[in-house]
Design a protein around this motif. Structure first.
Motif, PDB file in Angstrom:
ATOM      1  N   ALA A 140      -7.633  -9.296   3.834  1.00 31.43           N
ATOM      2  CA  ALA A 140      -6.652  -9.930   4.711  1.00 31.43           C
ATOM      3  C   ALA A 140      -7.065 -11.333   5.128  1.00 31.43           C
ATOM      4  O   ALA A 140      -6.294 -12.043   5.778  1.00 31.43           O
ATOM      5  CB  ALA A 140      -6.431  -9.072   5.962  1.00 31.43           C
ATOM      6  N   GLY A 141      -8.293 -11.737   4.788  1.00 31.53           N
ATOM      7  CA  GLY A 141      -8.752 -13.087   5.085  1.00 31.53           C
ATOM      8  C   GLY A 141      -9.442 -13.256   6.408  1.00 31.53           C
ATOM      9  O   GLY A 141      -9.635 -14.383   6.874  1.00 31.53           O
ATOM     10  N   ALA A 142      -9.866 -12.163   7.035  1.00 32.10           N
ATOM     11  CA  ALA A 142     -10.463 -12.264   8.368  1.00 32.10           C
ATOM     12  C   ALA A 142     -11.826 -12.943   8.365  1.00 32.10           C
ATOM     13  O   ALA A 142     -12.257 -13.474   9.394  1.00 32.10           O
ATOM     14  CB  ALA A 142     -10.598 -10.874   8.984  1.00 32.10           C
ATOM     15  N   ALA A 183       6.884  -2.770   4.050  1.00 32.83           N
ATOM     16  CA  ALA A 183       6.289  -2.279   2.811  1.00 32.83           C
ATOM     17  C   ALA A 183       6.086  -3.389   1.775  1.00 32.83           C
ATOM     18  O   ALA A 183       5.046  -3.414   1.100  1.00 32.83           O
ATOM     19  CB  ALA A 183       7.148  -1.153   2.225  1.00 32.83           C
ATOM     20  N   PRO A 184       7.040  -4.324   1.620  1.00 28.69           N
ATOM     21  CA  PRO A 184       6.827  -5.400   0.627  1.00 28.69           C
ATOM     22  C   PRO A 184       5.625  -6.300   0.922  1.00 28.69           C
ATOM     23  O   PRO A 184       5.214  -7.079   0.054  1.00 28.69           O
ATOM     24  CB  PRO A 184       8.138  -6.204   0.707  1.00 28.69           C
ATOM     25  N   ASN A 185       5.047  -6.198   2.130  1.00 30.77           N
ATOM     26  CA  ASN A 185       3.882  -7.031   2.446  1.00 30.77           C
ATOM     27  C   ASN A 185       2.708  -6.770   1.507  1.00 30.77           C
ATOM     28  O   ASN A 185       1.848  -7.647   1.314  1.00 30.77           O
ATOM     29  CB  ASN A 185       3.431  -6.800   3.890  1.00 30.77           C
ATOM     30  N   ALA A 186       2.666  -5.578   0.931  1.00 31.64           N
ATOM     31  CA  ALA A 186       1.588  -5.275  -0.009  1.00 31.64           C
ATOM     32  C   ALA A 186       1.579  -6.264  -1.173  1.00 31.64           C
ATOM     33  O   ALA A 186       0.530  -6.570  -1.746  1.00 31.64           O
ATOM     34  CB  ALA A 186       1.740  -3.845  -0.533  1.00 31.64           C
ATOM     35  N   VAL A 187       2.754  -6.775  -1.518  1.00 32.18           N
ATOM     36  CA  VAL A 187       2.871  -7.767  -2.590  1.00 32.18           C
ATOM     37  C   VAL A 187       2.953  -9.180  -2.032  1.00 32.18           C
ATOM     38  O   VAL A 187       2.371 -10.124  -2.581  1.00 32.18           O
ATOM     39  CB  VAL A 187       4.114  -7.467  -3.458  1.00 32.18           C
ATOM     40  N   LEU A 188       3.658  -9.318  -0.901  1.00 33.47           N
ATOM     41  CA  LEU A 188       3.904 -10.659  -0.354  1.00 33.47           C
ATOM     42  C   LEU A 188       2.643 -11.313   0.217  1.00 33.47           C
ATOM     43  O   LEU A 188       2.485 -12.531   0.147  1.00 33.47           O
ATOM     44  CB  LEU A 188       4.974 -10.581   0.741  1.00 33.47           C
ATOM     45  N   VAL A 189       1.741 -10.501   0.813  1.00 36.67           N
ATOM     46  CA  VAL A 189       0.552 -11.084   1.446  1.00 36.67           C
ATOM     47  C   VAL A 189      -0.305 -11.866   0.452  1.00 36.67           C
ATOM     48  O   VAL A 189      -0.664 -13.023   0.707  1.00 36.67           O
ATOM     49  CB  VAL A 189      -0.270  -9.992   2.165  1.00 36.67           C
ATOM     50  N   PRO A 190      -0.668 -11.280  -0.699  1.00 28.29           N
ATOM     51  CA  PRO A 190      -1.470 -12.085  -1.639  1.00 28.29           C
ATOM     52  C   PRO A 190      -0.669 -13.188  -2.338  1.00 28.29           C
ATOM     53  O   PRO A 190      -1.224 -14.223  -2.695  1.00 28.29           O
ATOM     54  CB  PRO A 190      -1.966 -11.041  -2.649  1.00 28.29           C
ATOM     55  N   MET A 191       0.644 -12.971  -2.513  1.00 28.70           N
ATOM     56  CA  MET A 191       1.451 -13.972  -3.215  1.00 28.70           C
ATOM     57  C   MET A 191       1.802 -15.164  -2.336  1.00 28.70           C
ATOM     58  O   MET A 191       1.877 -16.305  -2.807  1.00 28.70           O
ATOM     59  CB  MET A 191       2.745 -13.330  -3.735  1.00 28.70           C
ATOM     60  N   TYR A 192       2.009 -14.903  -1.043  1.00 29.48           N
ATOM     61  CA  TYR A 192       2.430 -15.955  -0.110  1.00 29.48           C
ATOM     62  C   TYR A 192       1.518 -15.957   1.115  1.00 29.48           C
ATOM     63  O   TYR A 192       1.897 -15.478   2.191  1.00 29.48           O
ATOM     64  CB  TYR A 192       3.889 -15.745   0.320  1.00 29.48           C
ATOM     65  N   PRO A 193       0.300 -16.466   0.997  1.00 34.72           N
ATOM     66  CA  PRO A 193      -0.607 -16.513   2.161  1.00 34.72           C
ATOM     67  C   PRO A 193      -0.041 -17.418   3.244  1.00 34.72           C
ATOM     68  O   PRO A 193       0.611 -18.418   2.967  1.00 34.72           O
ATOM     69  CB  PRO A 193      -1.900 -17.085   1.561  1.00 34.72           C
ATOM     70  N   CYS A 243      -5.607 -11.451  11.400  1.00 31.67           N
ATOM     71  CA  CYS A 243      -6.073 -11.083  10.058  1.00 31.67           C
ATOM     72  C   CYS A 243      -6.950  -9.833  10.120  1.00 31.67           C
ATOM     73  O   CYS A 243      -6.833  -8.925   9.295  1.00 31.67           O
ATOM     74  CB  CYS A 243      -6.847 -12.243   9.432  1.00 31.67           C
ATOM     75  N   PHE A 244      -7.821  -9.791  11.118  1.00 33.42           N
ATOM     76  CA  PHE A 244      -8.695  -8.634  11.282  1.00 33.42           C
ATOM     77  C   PHE A 244      -7.878  -7.374  11.584  1.00 33.42           C
ATOM     78  O   PHE A 244      -8.118  -6.303  11.014  1.00 33.42           O
ATOM     79  CB  PHE A 244      -9.710  -8.863  12.396  1.00 33.42           C
ATOM     80  N   LEU A 245      -6.890  -7.483  12.480  1.00 30.14           N
ATOM     81  CA  LEU A 245      -6.081  -6.319  12.844  1.00 30.14           C
ATOM     82  C   LEU A 245      -5.281  -5.807  11.658  1.00 30.14           C
ATOM     83  O   LEU A 245      -5.123  -4.594  11.486  1.00 30.14           O
ATOM     84  CB  LEU A 245      -5.152  -6.661  14.010  1.00 30.14           C
ATOM     85  N   CYS A 246      -4.767  -6.727  10.837  1.00 31.85           N
ATOM     86  CA  CYS A 246      -4.057  -6.307   9.624  1.00 31.85           C
ATOM     87  C   CYS A 246      -4.991  -5.509   8.713  1.00 31.85           C
ATOM     88  O   CYS A 246      -4.623  -4.443   8.194  1.00 31.85           O
ATOM     89  CB  CYS A 246      -3.527  -7.528   8.881  1.00 31.85           C
ATOM     90  N   GLY A 247      -6.208  -6.019   8.531  1.00 28.88           N
ATOM     91  CA  GLY A 247      -7.172  -5.310   7.708  1.00 28.88           C
ATOM     92  C   GLY A 247      -7.576  -3.978   8.321  1.00 28.88           C
ATOM     93  O   GLY A 247      -7.751  -2.977   7.609  1.00 28.88           O
ATOM     94  N   PHE A 248      -7.727  -3.964   9.636  1.00 26.00           N
ATOM     95  CA  PHE A 248      -8.086  -2.737  10.345  1.00 26.00           C
ATOM     96  C   PHE A 248      -7.028  -1.664  10.129  1.00 26.00           C
ATOM     97  O   PHE A 248      -7.341  -0.513   9.795  1.00 26.00           O
ATOM     98  CB  PHE A 248      -8.257  -3.030  11.832  1.00 26.00           C
ATOM     99  N   MET A 249      -5.766  -2.028  10.292  1.00 25.34           N
ATOM    100  CA  MET A 249      -4.681  -1.062  10.136  1.00 25.34           C
ATOM    101  C   MET A 249      -4.602  -0.547   8.711  1.00 25.34           C
ATOM    102  O   MET A 249      -4.453   0.660   8.477  1.00 25.34           O
ATOM    103  CB  MET A 249      -3.360  -1.709  10.553  1.00 25.34           C
ATOM    104  N   GLY A 250      -4.715  -1.456   7.745  1.00 22.77           N
ATOM    105  CA  GLY A 250      -4.682  -1.025   6.350  1.00 22.77           C
ATOM    106  C   GLY A 250      -5.860  -0.146   5.989  1.00 22.77           C
ATOM    107  O   GLY A 250      -5.710   0.852   5.265  1.00 22.77           O
ATOM    108  N   GLY A 251      -7.045  -0.495   6.498  1.00 21.89           N
ATOM    109  CA  GLY A 251      -8.234   0.295   6.210  1.00 21.89           C
ATOM    110  C   GLY A 251      -8.160   1.694   6.795  1.00 21.89           C
ATOM    111  O   GLY A 251      -8.525   2.675   6.138  1.00 21.89           O
ATOM    112  N   VAL A 252      -7.687   1.808   8.014  1.00 24.81           N
ATOM    113  CA  VAL A 252      -7.568   3.129   8.648  1.00 24.81           C
ATOM    114  C   VAL A 252      -6.547   3.979   7.903  1.00 24.81           C
ATOM    115  O   VAL A 252      -6.772   5.170   7.648  1.00 24.81           O
ATOM    116  CB  VAL A 252      -7.186   2.983  10.135  1.00 24.81           C
ATOM    117  N   MET A 253      -5.417   3.373   7.531  1.00 20.92           N
ATOM    118  CA  MET A 253      -4.399   4.130   6.792  1.00 20.92           C
ATOM    119  C   MET A 253      -4.963   4.645   5.474  1.00 20.92           C
ATOM    120  O   MET A 253      -4.769   5.815   5.114  1.00 20.92           O
ATOM    121  CB  MET A 253      -3.175   3.248   6.524  1.00 20.92           C
TER     122      MET A 253
END
Length: 479
Positions: free
Chosen positions: A35-37, A369-379, A387-397
């Motif tokens: 996520a770029g944290a 849901a499209p963020n899985a594709v949009l995040v790396p394509m459109y930073p 950025c940390f919280l986004c990574g935290f949420m994805g990691g826990v899931m």
């Protein structure tokens, strides 16, 4: 020697837990890095509006920030996994009251799978007998008689076709309410009820956990963990998807029942242990609004009335849906039922905060849901903390799937290679999982005006879809 052996097992289990927490930290680190944290340039990019255009930039930021509505779910799952041992010792009986309070194991069925009910009934009675439990009965509550052989340990209760509750409650809640009627109920207020689905299989650990919970005497309601991969697997995809449910049992469910002593984010409809007097006081007569997710409505109503809850050690076994179609329809029913519970005026707002975040997560899923594709394509330029919280949420899931796999399989049973493949499969299937869940969400809200209780397939050789009734606006139509 026995005490030394127990002490060694306890230390070993604690070691497993610490390794599990370390793995969780590693997974969160990987996601936060993605996520770029930890990158120096994560918080800004030059000329973002010129790069993507005003409309596209606003849309990207909007969907990016929507993901934070599920932050409480991730936080409480994290706390449940970290603060409580994920590898607890098998529960041992703490009291000597196998002949104590009377326990009724209540199984609700439509009567469509009599062979399944009879097979699991025999297995579950044998489990109870194997630990010396004697003061119990299994009550099969059915819409259609299935002619269970006469037995002192079994009672078959057929819900009359013309039975109506005072609030015209439907489906499973109607059957459960029938059991509480004065002319049907045979239990005293001090007895206990264990609610099971027709496919639920008891384990010795779960029965011992229930007995310990009852003897502890600090709560009127309790629930434990259900796993879905202990026996024959009919659909690997749905079973892997249900790893997340096992992980959530060890995470958010366990934390809320142990720490808050309340079903803050709802609870499941089976492996429900209730004091008989308390259940009769709460009742299941909730009307239409409480007929789709009767478990959620019941739990929040009991919370409203001031009852305490607790977590029960020991797991029970069930099976995941046999097809993706059933999986989607099952999730659709949950979404509709919990949403109707949230909209009900019978439950105060203070009891709805948890399910509000669940509903927001569902409602926003088609957009996030499209963020899985949009995040790396459109930073985008984002504050480092976000950025940390986004990574935290994805990691826990992601970790909910991993811990679900670790708890559902044993490498000694499957072989090391197969075990590793199973544990890694959720990583590959995560996009498909998100897509399937999104389909269920869209389906649920497109058909929200029609109330339907879908009964999933329970046996391999039969496919049955039961549409008992439809409810459009204020008109009930029997089909």
């Amino acid at each position: 020697m026995m005490l030394q052996s127990r002490g060694k097992r306890t230390i070993c289990k604690l070691g497993y837990h610490l390794l599990t927490v370390a793995l969780l930290v590693v997974v969160i680190f990987i996601f936060t890095e993605a996520a770029g944290a930890f990158r120096g340039d994560c918080s800004f990019f030059h000329n973002t509006f010129e790069r993507y255009g005003v409309g596209m930039t606003v849309a990207l930021y909007f969907t990016r920030y929507l993901t934070f509505v599920t932050l409480p779910l991730s936080l409480f799952n994290f706390l449940g996994i970290v603060l409580y041992n994920t590898w607890p010792r098998t529960p041992t009986l703490k009291g000597t009251f196998l002949h104590g309070p009377f326990i009724c194991f209540r199984v609700v069925t439509k009567g469509l799978y009599p062979n399944l009910v009879k097979k699991n009934l025999e297995r579950n009675i044998n489990i109870c007998n194997s630990i010396g439990l004697s003061n119990f009965i299994f009550e099969i509550v059915t819409d259609k008689a299935i002619d269970i052989p006469k037995n002192m340990l079994v009672r078959e209760t057929v819900v009359p076709f013309n039975y109506r509750t005072s609030k015209k409650t439907l489906y499973k809640a109607r059957a459960l309410q029938y059991c509480l009627e004065d002319n049907v109920n045979t239990l005293d207020d001090g007895d206990w009820i264990v609610h099971l689905d027709e496919e639920t299989v008891l384990t010795k650990a779960s029965v011992i956990g229930i007995l310990n919970f009852i003897e502890k005497g600090t709560a009127s309601f309790g629930q434990g963990i259900i796993s879905y991969a202990n026996e024959e697997i009919f659909c690997w995809v749905t079973t892997i998807f249900d790893f997340a449910r096992v992980g959530a049992d060890y995470g958010i469910l366990r934390f809320c029942l142990k720490y808050f002593r309340k079903p803050v984010f709802s609870w499941k409809g089976s492996y429900v242990v209730c004091n008989a007097g308390a259940e009769r006081n709460v009742s299941y007569d909730f009307g239409i609004e409480g007929s789709i997710a009767e478990d959620c409505f019941f739990g929040l109503t009991a919370w409203k009335l001031g009852y305490s809850f607790d977590f029960i050690e020991g797991e029970m076994w069930e099976k995941s849906p046999f097809s993706l179609t059933d999986y989607i329809k099952q999730r659709k029913r949950w979404i509709q039922g919990i949403t109707r519970t949230f909209l009900s005026r019978s439950i105060p707002s203070s009891q709805k905060c948890g399910i509000l975040f669940m509903i927001l997560g569902w409602v926003t899923m088609p957009l996030t849901a499209p963020n899985a594709v949009l995040v790396p394509m459109y930073p985008l330029p984002m504050p480092r903390i976000l950025c940390f919280l986004c990574g935290f949420m994805g990691g826990v899931m992601m970790f909910l799937f991993i811990i679900g796999a670790l708890k559902s399989f044993n490498y000694q049973r499957t072989g090391l290679l197969k075990f590793l493949v199973i544990c890694l499969s959720p990583v590959l299937l995560l996009p498909f999982f998100v897509l399937t869940e999104t389909c269920a969400v869209v389906y649920a809200f497109l058909t929200f005006r029609t109330i339907e209780f879908h009964t999933v397939r329970k046996e391999e050789d039969r496919i049955i879809h039961v549409k008992c009734s439809s409810f459009k606006e204020n008109n009930l139509v029997d089909v």
